[in-house]
Motif scaffolding. Structure first.
Motif, PDB file in Angstrom:
ATOM      1  N   ALA A  85     114.327 -52.806 -79.677  1.00 50.83           N
ATOM      2  CA  ALA A  85     113.324 -53.840 -79.398  1.00 50.83           C
ATOM      3  C   ALA A  85     113.940 -55.091 -78.796  1.00 50.83           C
ATOM      4  CB  ALA A  85     112.570 -54.190 -80.682  1.00 50.83           C
ATOM      5  N   ASP A  86     115.155 -55.364 -79.178  1.00 54.85           N
ATOM      6  CA  ASP A  86     115.821 -56.560 -78.669  1.00 54.85           C
ATOM      7  C   ASP A  86     116.312 -56.298 -77.253  1.00 54.85           C
ATOM      8  OD1 ASP A  86     117.432 -58.696 -78.083  1.00 54.85           O
ATOM      9  OD2 ASP A  86     118.684 -58.534 -79.873  1.00 54.85           O
ATOM     10  N   PRO A  87     115.794 -57.033 -76.256  1.00 57.96           N
ATOM     11  CA  PRO A  87     116.204 -56.774 -74.863  1.00 57.96           C
ATOM     12  C   PRO A  87     117.689 -57.063 -74.635  1.00 57.96           C
ATOM     13  CG  PRO A  87     114.592 -58.584 -74.988  1.00 57.96           C
ATOM     14  CD  PRO A  87     114.804 -58.108 -76.382  1.00 57.96           C
ATOM     15  N   ASP A  88     118.288 -57.816 -75.548  1.00 57.21           N
ATOM     16  CA  ASP A  88     119.707 -58.124 -75.400  1.00 57.21           C
ATOM     17  C   ASP A  88     120.611 -57.140 -76.138  1.00 57.21           C
ATOM     18  OD1 ASP A  88     118.978 -60.324 -73.888  1.00 57.21           O
ATOM     19  OD2 ASP A  88     118.742 -61.566 -75.681  1.00 57.21           O
TER      20      ASP A  88
ATOM     21  N   ASP B 247     117.173 -53.313 -67.785  1.00 58.14           N
ATOM     22  CA  ASP B 247     118.596 -53.648 -67.709  1.00 58.14           C
ATOM     23  C   ASP B 247     119.068 -54.208 -69.027  1.00 58.14           C
ATOM     24  OD1 ASP B 247     119.660 -53.304 -64.861  1.00 58.14           O
ATOM     25  OD2 ASP B 247     117.676 -54.225 -64.582  1.00 58.14           O
ATOM     26  N   ARG B 248     120.107 -53.646 -69.516  1.00 55.75           N
ATOM     27  CA  ARG B 248     120.687 -54.112 -70.767  1.00 55.75           C
ATOM     28  C   ARG B 248     122.142 -54.480 -70.526  1.00 55.75           C
ATOM     29  NH1 ARG B 248     118.013 -53.421 -75.386  1.00 55.75           N
ATOM     30  NH2 ARG B 248     116.042 -52.259 -75.315  1.00 55.75           N
ATOM     31  N   PRO B 249     122.679 -55.347 -71.362  1.00 55.86           N
ATOM     32  CA  PRO B 249     124.108 -55.642 -71.224  1.00 55.86           C
ATOM     33  C   PRO B 249     124.888 -54.336 -71.251  1.00 55.86           C
ATOM     34  CG  PRO B 249     123.097 -57.066 -72.891  1.00 55.86           C
ATOM     35  CD  PRO B 249     122.048 -56.094 -72.448  1.00 55.86           C
ATOM     36  N   GLY B 250     125.597 -54.069 -70.155  1.00 55.06           N
ATOM     37  CA  GLY B 250     126.413 -52.863 -70.132  1.00 55.06           C
ATOM     38  C   GLY B 250     125.828 -51.742 -69.311  1.00 55.06           C
TER      39      GLY B 250
ATOM     40  N   MET C  59      85.425 -52.980 -92.156  1.00 58.45           N
ATOM     41  CA  MET C  59      85.556 -54.128 -91.249  1.00 58.45           C
ATOM     42  C   MET C  59      86.928 -54.043 -90.588  1.00 58.45           C
ATOM     43  SD  MET C  59      85.297 -56.628 -89.474  1.00 58.45           S
ATOM     44  CE  MET C  59      83.619 -56.328 -89.052  1.00 58.45           C
ATOM     45  N   GLY C  60      87.106 -52.968 -89.834  1.00 58.87           N
ATOM     46  CA  GLY C  60      88.412 -52.685 -89.250  1.00 58.87           C
ATOM     47  C   GLY C  60      88.652 -53.422 -87.945  1.00 58.87           C
ATOM     48  N   TYR C  61      88.436 -54.717 -87.983  1.00 59.96           N
ATOM     49  CA  TYR C  61      88.798 -55.579 -86.840  1.00 59.96           C
ATOM     50  C   TYR C  61      90.272 -55.872 -87.036  1.00 59.96           C
ATOM     51  CZ  TYR C  61      88.520 -59.913 -83.935  1.00 59.96           C
ATOM     52  OH  TYR C  61      88.682 -60.926 -83.009  1.00 59.96           O
ATOM     53  N   ALA C  62      91.084 -55.185 -86.276  1.00 63.18           N
ATOM     54  CA  ALA C  62      92.514 -55.199 -86.572  1.00 63.18           C
ATOM     55  C   ALA C  62      93.314 -55.207 -85.285  1.00 63.18           C
ATOM     56  CB  ALA C  62      92.880 -53.974 -87.398  1.00 63.18           C
ATOM     57  N   TYR C  63      94.498 -55.776 -85.365  1.00 65.57           N
ATOM     58  CA  TYR C  63      95.374 -55.700 -84.197  1.00 65.57           C
ATOM     59  C   TYR C  63      96.828 -55.741 -84.623  1.00 65.57           C
ATOM     60  CZ  TYR C  63      94.704 -60.799 -84.791  1.00 65.57           C
ATOM     61  OH  TYR C  63      94.596 -62.060 -85.312  1.00 65.57           O
ATOM     62  N   GLU C  64      97.672 -55.182 -83.775  1.00 64.48           N
ATOM     63  CA  GLU C  64      99.109 -55.348 -83.962  1.00 64.48           C
ATOM     64  C   GLU C  64      99.731 -55.611 -82.606  1.00 64.48           C
ATOM     65  OE1 GLU C  64     100.037 -51.902 -86.261  1.00 64.48           O
ATOM     66  OE2 GLU C  64     100.141 -50.578 -84.549  1.00 64.48           O
ATOM     67  N   ILE C  65     100.660 -56.544 -82.591  1.00 60.29           N
ATOM     68  CA  ILE C  65     101.229 -57.034 -81.338  1.00 60.29           C
ATOM     69  C   ILE C  65     102.734 -57.075 -81.493  1.00 60.29           C
ATOM     70  CG2 ILE C  65     101.221 -58.953 -79.699  1.00 60.29           C
ATOM     71  CD1 ILE C  65      98.512 -59.812 -80.882  1.00 60.29           C
ATOM     72  N   HIS C  66     103.423 -56.362 -80.613  1.00 58.17           N
ATOM     73  CA  HIS C  66     104.886 -56.374 -80.649  1.00 58.17           C
ATOM     74  C   HIS C  66     105.413 -57.361 -79.624  1.00 58.17           C
ATOM     75  CE1 HIS C  66     104.422 -51.809 -81.705  1.00 58.17           C
ATOM     76  NE2 HIS C  66     104.151 -52.582 -82.729  1.00 58.17           N
ATOM     77  N   GLY C  67     106.419 -58.105 -79.994  1.00 60.55           N
ATOM     78  CA  GLY C  67     107.096 -58.982 -79.052  1.00 60.55           C
ATOM     79  C   GLY C  67     108.590 -58.741 -79.128  1.00 60.55           C
ATOM     80  N   THR C  68     109.310 -59.341 -78.216  1.00 62.70           N
ATOM     81  CA  THR C  68     110.759 -59.110 -78.193  1.00 62.70           C
ATOM     82  C   THR C  68     111.466 -59.784 -79.369  1.00 62.70           C
ATOM     83  OG1 THR C  68     110.935 -60.994 -76.704  1.00 62.70           O
ATOM     84  CG2 THR C  68     110.966 -58.805 -75.700  1.00 62.70           C
TER      85      THR C  68
ATOM     86  N   THR D  50     110.659 -49.816 -79.412  1.00 62.92           N
ATOM     87  CA  THR D  50     110.664 -51.273 -79.226  1.00 62.92           C
ATOM     88  C   THR D  50     109.559 -51.921 -80.055  1.00 62.92           C
ATOM     89  OG1 THR D  50     109.269 -50.933 -77.287  1.00 62.92           O
ATOM     90  CG2 THR D  50     111.627 -51.213 -76.885  1.00 62.92           C
ATOM     91  N   ALA D  51     109.182 -51.265 -81.122  1.00 64.58           N
ATOM     92  CA  ALA D  51     108.084 -51.741 -81.967  1.00 64.58           C
ATOM     93  C   ALA D  51     108.639 -52.687 -83.025  1.00 64.58           C
ATOM     94  CB  ALA D  51     107.365 -50.557 -82.605  1.00 64.58           C
TER      95      ALA D  51
END
Lengths: 367, 367, 367, 367
Positions: free
Chosen positions: A166-169, A215-218, B252-261, A246-247
């Motif tokens: 998940a970590d782009p770095d 693109d990743r380091p390396g 009341m399944g108003y639900a979300y999941e959001i992945h970020g770096t 990447t979750a």
């Protein structure tokens, strides 16, 4: 009770898991066949020798060919990278030896097909290592579905989400290269196999496959990070499968939820000893998802512990798998997932890749 | 502090909710404008009279036209079926009165577009009733995303699942008829609005829309039961939206999941006072999704209670909405979701319906 | 439907909550008596005037005596510190007016007893503000217990845990001084009331009461931080009650678990819309705690929302309380918890304090 | 790497668990000492022979004396009823052999004391089988506490709740007879050991011990069903411990919650792969209990699996225990819990029984 000589090819993550499982499955399950850790092969004679010593094998093999050929090796476990599976399985079947092969079945669809042909011609037991479906909870889910406990199924959602990239770095590593090591090769087969096991065949798919961090380091990343698949089952039911490495925050998100006309099932492997069941029965006021803790009342639990809720873990799935493989050998009956079941997974994956490329619904050939 | 005369059209589920909200929003939030329940209209003068008495309105209107025309009515709330929205909004804007309109904005895309034009030409406040996005938890989620707290977003999954028509033997009712009353008209707009609010515009969709139970005791079902939408956001992020009225066990399944770096967010309205946040920071050993209980540190919570974790409920969302509508009127500034935001939802829904029909990816026009 | 003039003494946390509740209870529940916010009194005429304006009262009172004496005030709500309750209640009962009094009933056991005598001699409705027991979930729990749904009860564990003074460096404030503002005065009454409501009378207690942080920036702490009570119910059942304002991480830990011979109940107010029920029935393999989401099938939920799982919040409890108080006035029937019920709580608290001081089991006098 | 001959006395529930663990601990942990399943003894030569075959022992012993005396047996595991422990341990220590003894240490406090004396005089490794404290999660909890991660501890609550005798109609069995088989003998030692391991010594207790169902089909119950203990730790912290075999719905309720001035910890063995940690740091708005899934970053996890969240189970605790016992033998260093630690548990239990009988606070002798 009879001894059986086990040969394992590969001593890494899964090789160790199978060595451990074979050490102990007899004591746990009281199997008719009692494994003897006969021989292990690895990428070099040295590492094989080290694994043999560490895991308690009688002998180390200089190479996998020797292992397969050895008369004291009566069953072969393949726990090496996917592009090696075909040649090893071919040799083993040629020698008339039962084969347990780690997932995915092969590196290419062609090799998967060839391996099914070899396996089915061989007359010996064969099995693919989709271990997650063997938790007591997921086995029980299959039973509930088979018994119609939630009525007619109307929706399936499955996922397998982890966050190790998940970590782009995070630096480039071996997982960043080669289709078989990407999400579609490594992770997606798990929820696809779950979908097939729980719901039956998938007939068509519409997918998106994506590399988030190219693109990743390396180095450059040449395989995918995550993918989603809309699917239609042969039963007519609609479904969705998501897999990702990447979750962020998800460590073992092998999860599914299944709606039926009379109930529903929810499962998440991050709490693998619980299965959530809703039954649309009784007064509305007392309905709710019940959190069932696995116990001796559920499949393959009691041999590990007499107390419900005491829990099984990752390694125990592999022990259950070992038991089923030994039983298949002993009873000369195939056990799910056979090589053909492994091919079915590969065909869904392949169709999904085509779909993503061509941005259209694609039919899945039936095995 | 100044009084404002409120007129509500419709006294059913949402009409009552808005009447309650307007009764109390001044005391809760100390709004600059203090609502006076001036007039209510309903499907008949009799029912209007009953609602007026029940909810504490000064007067009942014989019809909605009278209500809109009444000089003491200074703002109009439309809480009637979607096919009535356009005419009512048109009349209200013509009279120069701010309009709060229940979702979905209109029965057809054309009417939605027309209503946006009227609203924007009017110069008065306008707002659409997507109430769920106003919980303190979801407001906080928006804030976290805007502040980049989870890094660059890489995946969105949203749903709105209920089970009020999961039983195939449940009798046919008004919800089984008419596009606007089906899942795509009634439920899907909620997670689509959530997706837009949290993630920004959607540029293309690939959908499946399905009626699971086409015949019910008492009649044929002419709208859909559930639908899934694969989508691509303008930001480039991939997503998935599922909505269903046949999701057995889900209330009341108003639900979300959001992945970020750098983190992840999970939310499920069935436990609306908790937001789950994962931060990819600190030692690996102490990372985990944290269950944040909403409290005075979160948006629009403190006016309800000084204690964190004490919780807000469904009705409180409507009160927050009322506050925001009054503020919009007072400050002559539009507030999300405006009619244009309501149209954006309608355009996604419309594109999804096309996609399902034509089995292909469909671009979503940008408003 | 008839109007009733409401006078509220106190405009802080609870004064506001009751003002909001009385504004809206008629619209929500369609009560026979419709509250009119007639008059509010506070610590000064100025603050009373401010509250009157903020909450929408017709008039501000210069002092509470004037409020009680005012003929348009037909029912009195006391939302001031405990040491003021007795005098106010006395005056209100003398004037023949129903009284709702915030918890705890009084500052001393003697005053509590005196207030019960006055209340019962008055012939008018009286009620104490233990609001948490009025969530739909806790009302349903009481119903399940009364109906014997979990068999014969064998164990009760209750708690009320918050963390607003968990930080030893948090500065001294009004909560750090005076028995009634400490944990035993302010928090412990809640789970004790829950215990009495769910389980019936407590006959003996063995307690520990402790001040964890005796010195805070700005002053010495003269009341307790947390306490535990082992108790025996009149039913013979054993129990345990814990309360704390130093329970780091807990925000609204009003929670209980109850074991019975045929089932069990678990509840935690931090997720107030869920009640967990276990039934020892059906096949072992499908048993589990079910998470019941409150909905129209549960007590006092439907007036807030027709959809199950949509949730009620803190303010809604106060609205339910207002409804019950109005009903008590209208039907001239007392409603739990009466002043006598409030005294029962005070007697348990008092016995627990004695027990902690003398380090022995202490009998609780029965009211 | 060196082989060590293991002798196990007892082949039931725990005997099997230890046999399995010793079969596999070398492969899992790469221990310096590699167990050889040398000999097993049981209640009869026949059952010993059956166990030997089932679990893979080289030989069956006609009786435990023979096993202990056998020169190829280099370490002894006692997995028989508590009233047999003393004699067996005495013989093993006399023969200079390390002893692992199942909990509780002995049937009486006198025997526990005697066994400590023998153990400490022997100079060999000794250990008591409190397995639950060895999950990666609980080991990590101990680490967090030792590192002061939650500040100064202010409260401890522990429990061990199961429901195997919750049904009053369940027939009388061996568990219903004899102090050591009751709740105080069998279950309570677990949370007491957890309390000691996590919090340090207990100096005084105030308890209630109760038999709920005194008559069962087939006989009278002579031991207790459940008990609660208020306690004071040497650190000055207050605590509470509850244990029960009648906790309907609870299957493996080995659970604790610990408040500190800067954080809190919660754990429940029913979800043994999660530890909940709250840190009172960072903005209020982002604080919450985080659900940490155990993984390679936590103690003794990585040897089972490289993936976090993949989970360990009941059997894995026993394998960890086996590893620690082997290490203790190899390094000639005692490892928690030693026999002395087992005695400490017995002394708390004994003091609690006295307290319940005499209805007063009782001091716990320090070992």
């Amino acid at each position: 009770m009879r001894e059986i000589g086990i040969g394992i090819i590969g001593g890494g993550y899964m090789g160790k898991a199978h060595a451990v499982a074979m050490s102990v499955v007899g004591a746990v399950f009281g199997t008719a066949l009692r494994p003897r850790l006969e021989m292990i092969a690895a990428s070099s004679p040295d590492s094989a020798a080290r694994y043999a010593r560490d895991f308690g094998f009688a002998r180390a093999a200089p190479d996998w060919q020797t292992l397969i050929a050895d008369p004291a090796v009566e069953a072969v476990i393949i726990a090496t990278p996917p592009d090696t599976h075909h040649a090893m399985a071919q040799a083993a079947f040629a020698a008339g030896k039962p084969v347990f092969c780690e997932k995915p079945l092969a590196d290419t669809l062609e090799n998967s097909r060839a391996m099914v042909a070899l396996a089915e011609a061989s007359g010996v037991a064969h099995m693919v290592g989709f271990n997650y479906i063997r938790t007591p909870a997921s086995q029980f889910a299959r039973q509930l579905l088979a018994d119609g406990e939630i009525g007619r199924v109307t929706w399936f959602r499955g996922e397998h989400t982890e966050d190790f990239l998940a970590d782009p770095d995070a630096p480039h590593n071996w997982r960043c290269d080669g289709m078989a090591n990407g999400n579609m090769g490594d992770l997606a087969p798990h929820p696809v196999n779950a979908a097939l096991a729980l719901m039956g065949p998938i007939t068509s798919v519409m997918a998106e496959v994506e590399t988030l961090h190219t693109d990743r380091p390396g180095g450059r990343v040449t395989n995918d990070d995550h993918a989603q698949i809309m699917c239609r089952f042969a039963s007519g039911v609609l479904g969705h499968i998501y897999s990702s490495r990447t979750a962020t925050g998800r460590k073992m998100g092998y999860a599914y939820e299944i709606h039926g006309t009379r109930g529903a099932i929810r499962f998440d492997q991050e709490d693998q000893n619980a299965l959530w069941l809703y039954k649309a029965e009784g007064p509305e006021a007392t309905r709710g998802f019940r959190k069932i803790l696995t116990g001796p009342a559920h499949p393959d639990y009691a041999p590990f512990c007499q107390g419900p809720g005491h829990g099984t873990g990752y390694q125990d799935q592999i022990i259950i798998e070992a038991k089923d493989f030994l039983t298949a050998i002993h009873e000369r009956k195939s056990v799910f997932p056979t090589f053909r079941d492994g091919l079915a997974v590969a065909q869904v994956i392949d169709a999904a890749l085509t779909s993503a490329r061509e941005r259209r619904w694609v039919d899945v050939p039936q095995t």
